[in-house]
Design an enzyme around this catalytic site. Structure first.
Site, PDB file in Angstrom:
ATOM      1  N   ARG A 164       0.864  -1.173   0.000  1.00  0.00           N
ATOM      2  CA  ARG A 164       0.000   0.000   0.000  1.00  0.00           C
ATOM      3  C   ARG A 164       0.905   1.228   0.000  1.00  0.00           C
ATOM      4  O   ARG A 164       2.021   1.197   0.545  1.00  0.00           O
ATOM      5  CB  ARG A 164      -0.891   0.011   1.241  1.00  0.00           C
ATOM      6  CG  ARG A 164      -1.912   1.155   1.239  1.00  0.00           C
ATOM      7  CD  ARG A 164      -2.674   1.227   2.547  1.00  0.00           C
ATOM      8  NE  ARG A 164      -3.571   2.407   2.561  1.00  0.00           N
ATOM      9  CZ  ARG A 164      -3.980   3.003   3.652  1.00  0.00           C
ATOM     10  NH1 ARG A 164      -3.597   2.567   4.849  1.00  0.00           N
ATOM     11  NH2 ARG A 164      -4.785   4.062   3.580  1.00  0.00           N
ATOM     12  N   HIS A 165       0.437   2.297  -0.596  1.00  0.00           N
ATOM     13  CA  HIS A 165       1.226   3.531  -0.651  1.00  0.00           C
ATOM     14  C   HIS A 165       1.521   4.075   0.745  1.00  0.00           C
ATOM     15  O   HIS A 165       0.851   3.734   1.726  1.00  0.00           O
ATOM     16  CB  HIS A 165       0.491   4.595  -1.481  1.00  0.00           C
ATOM     17  CG  HIS A 165      -0.828   5.013  -0.879  1.00  0.00           C
ATOM     18  ND1 HIS A 165      -0.922   5.931   0.150  1.00  0.00           N
ATOM     19  CD2 HIS A 165      -2.097   4.627  -1.154  1.00  0.00           C
ATOM     20  CE1 HIS A 165      -2.182   6.093   0.481  1.00  0.00           C
ATOM     21  NE2 HIS A 165      -2.926   5.311  -0.293  1.00  0.00           N
ATOM     22  N   GLY A 166       2.505   4.954   0.823  1.00  0.00           N
ATOM     23  CA  GLY A 166       2.843   5.609   2.078  1.00  0.00           C
ATOM     24  C   GLY A 166       1.788   6.628   2.487  1.00  0.00           C
ATOM     25  O   GLY A 166       0.855   6.941   1.740  1.00  0.00           O
TER      26      GLY A 166
ATOM     27  N   THR B  26      -0.340   9.905   3.397  1.00  0.00           N
ATOM     28  CA  THR B  26      -0.607  11.249   2.887  1.00  0.00           C
ATOM     29  C   THR B  26      -1.231  12.063   4.006  1.00  0.00           C
ATOM     30  O   THR B  26      -1.683  11.515   5.021  1.00  0.00           O
ATOM     31  CB  THR B  26      -1.584  11.214   1.694  1.00  0.00           C
ATOM     32  OG1 THR B  26      -2.888  10.840   2.180  1.00  0.00           O
ATOM     33  CG2 THR B  26      -1.130  10.229   0.621  1.00  0.00           C
ATOM     34  N   ASP B  27      -1.288  13.374   3.820  1.00  0.00           N
ATOM     35  CA  ASP B  27      -1.964  14.201   4.825  1.00  0.00           C
ATOM     36  C   ASP B  27      -3.440  13.837   4.940  1.00  0.00           C
ATOM     37  O   ASP B  27      -4.035  13.938   6.014  1.00  0.00           O
ATOM     38  CB  ASP B  27      -1.806  15.690   4.491  1.00  0.00           C
ATOM     39  CG  ASP B  27      -0.450  16.238   4.927  1.00  0.00           C
ATOM     40  OD1 ASP B  27       0.164  15.654   5.858  1.00  0.00           O
ATOM     41  OD2 ASP B  27       0.001  17.244   4.355  1.00  0.00           O
ATOM     42  N   TYR B  28      -4.032  13.409   3.841  1.00  0.00           N
ATOM     43  CA  TYR B  28      -5.433  12.977   3.881  1.00  0.00           C
ATOM     44  C   TYR B  28      -5.580  11.759   4.789  1.00  0.00           C
ATOM     45  O   TYR B  28      -6.534  11.674   5.575  1.00  0.00           O
ATOM     46  CB  TYR B  28      -5.926  12.650   2.469  1.00  0.00           C
ATOM     47  CG  TYR B  28      -6.279  13.858   1.641  1.00  0.00           C
ATOM     48  CD1 TYR B  28      -7.607  14.187   1.399  1.00  0.00           C
ATOM     49  CD2 TYR B  28      -5.299  14.679   1.091  1.00  0.00           C
ATOM     50  CE1 TYR B  28      -7.949  15.298   0.630  1.00  0.00           C
ATOM     51  CE2 TYR B  28      -5.614  15.789   0.331  1.00  0.00           C
ATOM     52  CZ  TYR B  28      -6.944  16.096   0.098  1.00  0.00           C
ATOM     53  OH  TYR B  28      -7.266  17.194  -0.648  1.00  0.00           O
TER      54      TYR B  28
ATOM     55  N   GLU C 262      -7.362   3.138  -6.565  1.00  0.00           N
ATOM     56  CA  GLU C 262      -8.255   2.978  -5.425  1.00  0.00           C
ATOM     57  C   GLU C 262      -9.709   2.987  -5.897  1.00  0.00           C
ATOM     58  O   GLU C 262     -10.025   3.511  -6.976  1.00  0.00           O
ATOM     59  CB  GLU C 262      -8.008   4.114  -4.411  1.00  0.00           C
ATOM     60  CG  GLU C 262      -8.881   4.083  -3.167  1.00  0.00           C
ATOM     61  CD  GLU C 262      -8.727   2.816  -2.324  1.00  0.00           C
ATOM     62  OE1 GLU C 262      -9.033   1.722  -2.854  1.00  0.00           O
ATOM     63  OE2 GLU C 262      -8.334   2.926  -1.143  1.00  0.00           O
TER      64      GLU C 262
ATOM     65  N   ARG D 233       0.567   9.030  -5.539  1.00  0.00           N
ATOM     66  CA  ARG D 233       1.074   8.512  -4.264  1.00  0.00           C
ATOM     67  C   ARG D 233       1.707   7.129  -4.397  1.00  0.00           C
ATOM     68  O   ARG D 233       2.576   6.769  -3.598  1.00  0.00           O
ATOM     69  CB  ARG D 233      -0.010   8.538  -3.187  1.00  0.00           C
ATOM     70  CG  ARG D 233      -1.342   7.881  -3.511  1.00  0.00           C
ATOM     71  CD  ARG D 233      -2.378   8.287  -2.448  1.00  0.00           C
ATOM     72  NE  ARG D 233      -3.689   7.666  -2.600  1.00  0.00           N
ATOM     73  CZ  ARG D 233      -4.697   8.174  -3.301  1.00  0.00           C
ATOM     74  NH1 ARG D 233      -4.529   9.322  -3.960  1.00  0.00           N
ATOM     75  NH2 ARG D 233      -5.868   7.572  -3.338  1.00  0.00           N
TER      76      ARG D 233
END
Length: 212
Positions: A10-12, A14-16, A84, A61
């Protein structure tokens, strides 16, 4: 017979992710400082693995998550089928009470087997499967790539892992995930079967605990 090993991540962060805001496929957010640190920690742990190719989704991302490997000169391919799920009207919103109720009702519907139910303005898990099958067929069509790295997204990973292992989509939430977690899969071309060898592994991130 030929086998393929897939390192599925899974991606690293994010601020979200950090703020609990829904991203989905409609929000193309960058990794934050923690996410980039996670990407580097994963690279440092697995840079010795002789990947033949990297596959990413169409969202930035995932590219940023595997960028250290790409900088080594490893070939990569973007497959939008790995994107996603589209959360529709929920994307870009921090879940308030109404959104939480909507989300909870949606997840409960999926868990009860209503996996053809789409998010409002978005996708259903079954629709995600259809595009994922195209992406996975592309990856499997290259048996000479015996070892690949695939970067994608949380909900999409849960959906993917279900159908790859012949589980009903209603069980997708059994597959836990966190930012920059690793699932290691093997695929046997003779039997057309996937086996999960590592599940939600984050041992490579232990050094980042102090950054939380």
């Amino acid at each position: 017979m030929a086998q393929k090993t897939i390192y599925l991540i899974r991606h690293g962060e994010t601020d979200y992710n950090r703020r609990g805001i829904v991203q989905g496929s409609g929000v193309n957010s960058d990794l934050n400082e923690m996410g980039r640190a996670q990407a580097m920690a994963f690279f440092q742990a697995y840079q010795h693995v002789p990947f033949n190719k990297i596959y990413i989704s169409g969202l930035i991302r995932t590219y940023q998550t595997v960028e250290p490997f790409i900088e080594l000169g490893l070939p990569y391919e973007k497959l939008t089928g790995l994107n996603e799920i589209s959360w529709g009207v929920m994307e870009g919103k921090a879940p308030g009470n109404l959104d939480n109720e909507y989300y909870r009702a949606l997840i409960e519907a999926w868990e009860s087997g209503q996996t053809d139910r789409a998010t409002d303005g978005g996708e259903s898990p079954e629709q995600v499967v259809e595009r994922q099958k195209v992406a996975i067929d592309t990856i499997l069509s290259h048996p000479e790539e015996e070892l690949v790295l695939v970067a994608m997204h949380g909900r999409a990973m849960r959906i993917l892992l279900c159908w790859l292992t012949n589980l009903p989509l209603s069980q997708m939430d059994h597959f836990e995930h966190s930012n920059l977690c690793l699932y290691k899969l093997s695929y046997d071309y003779a039997t057309a079967q996937f086996t999960i060898e590592l599940t939600n592994d984050t041992a490579h991130l232990l050094s980042l605990a102090l950054m939380q």
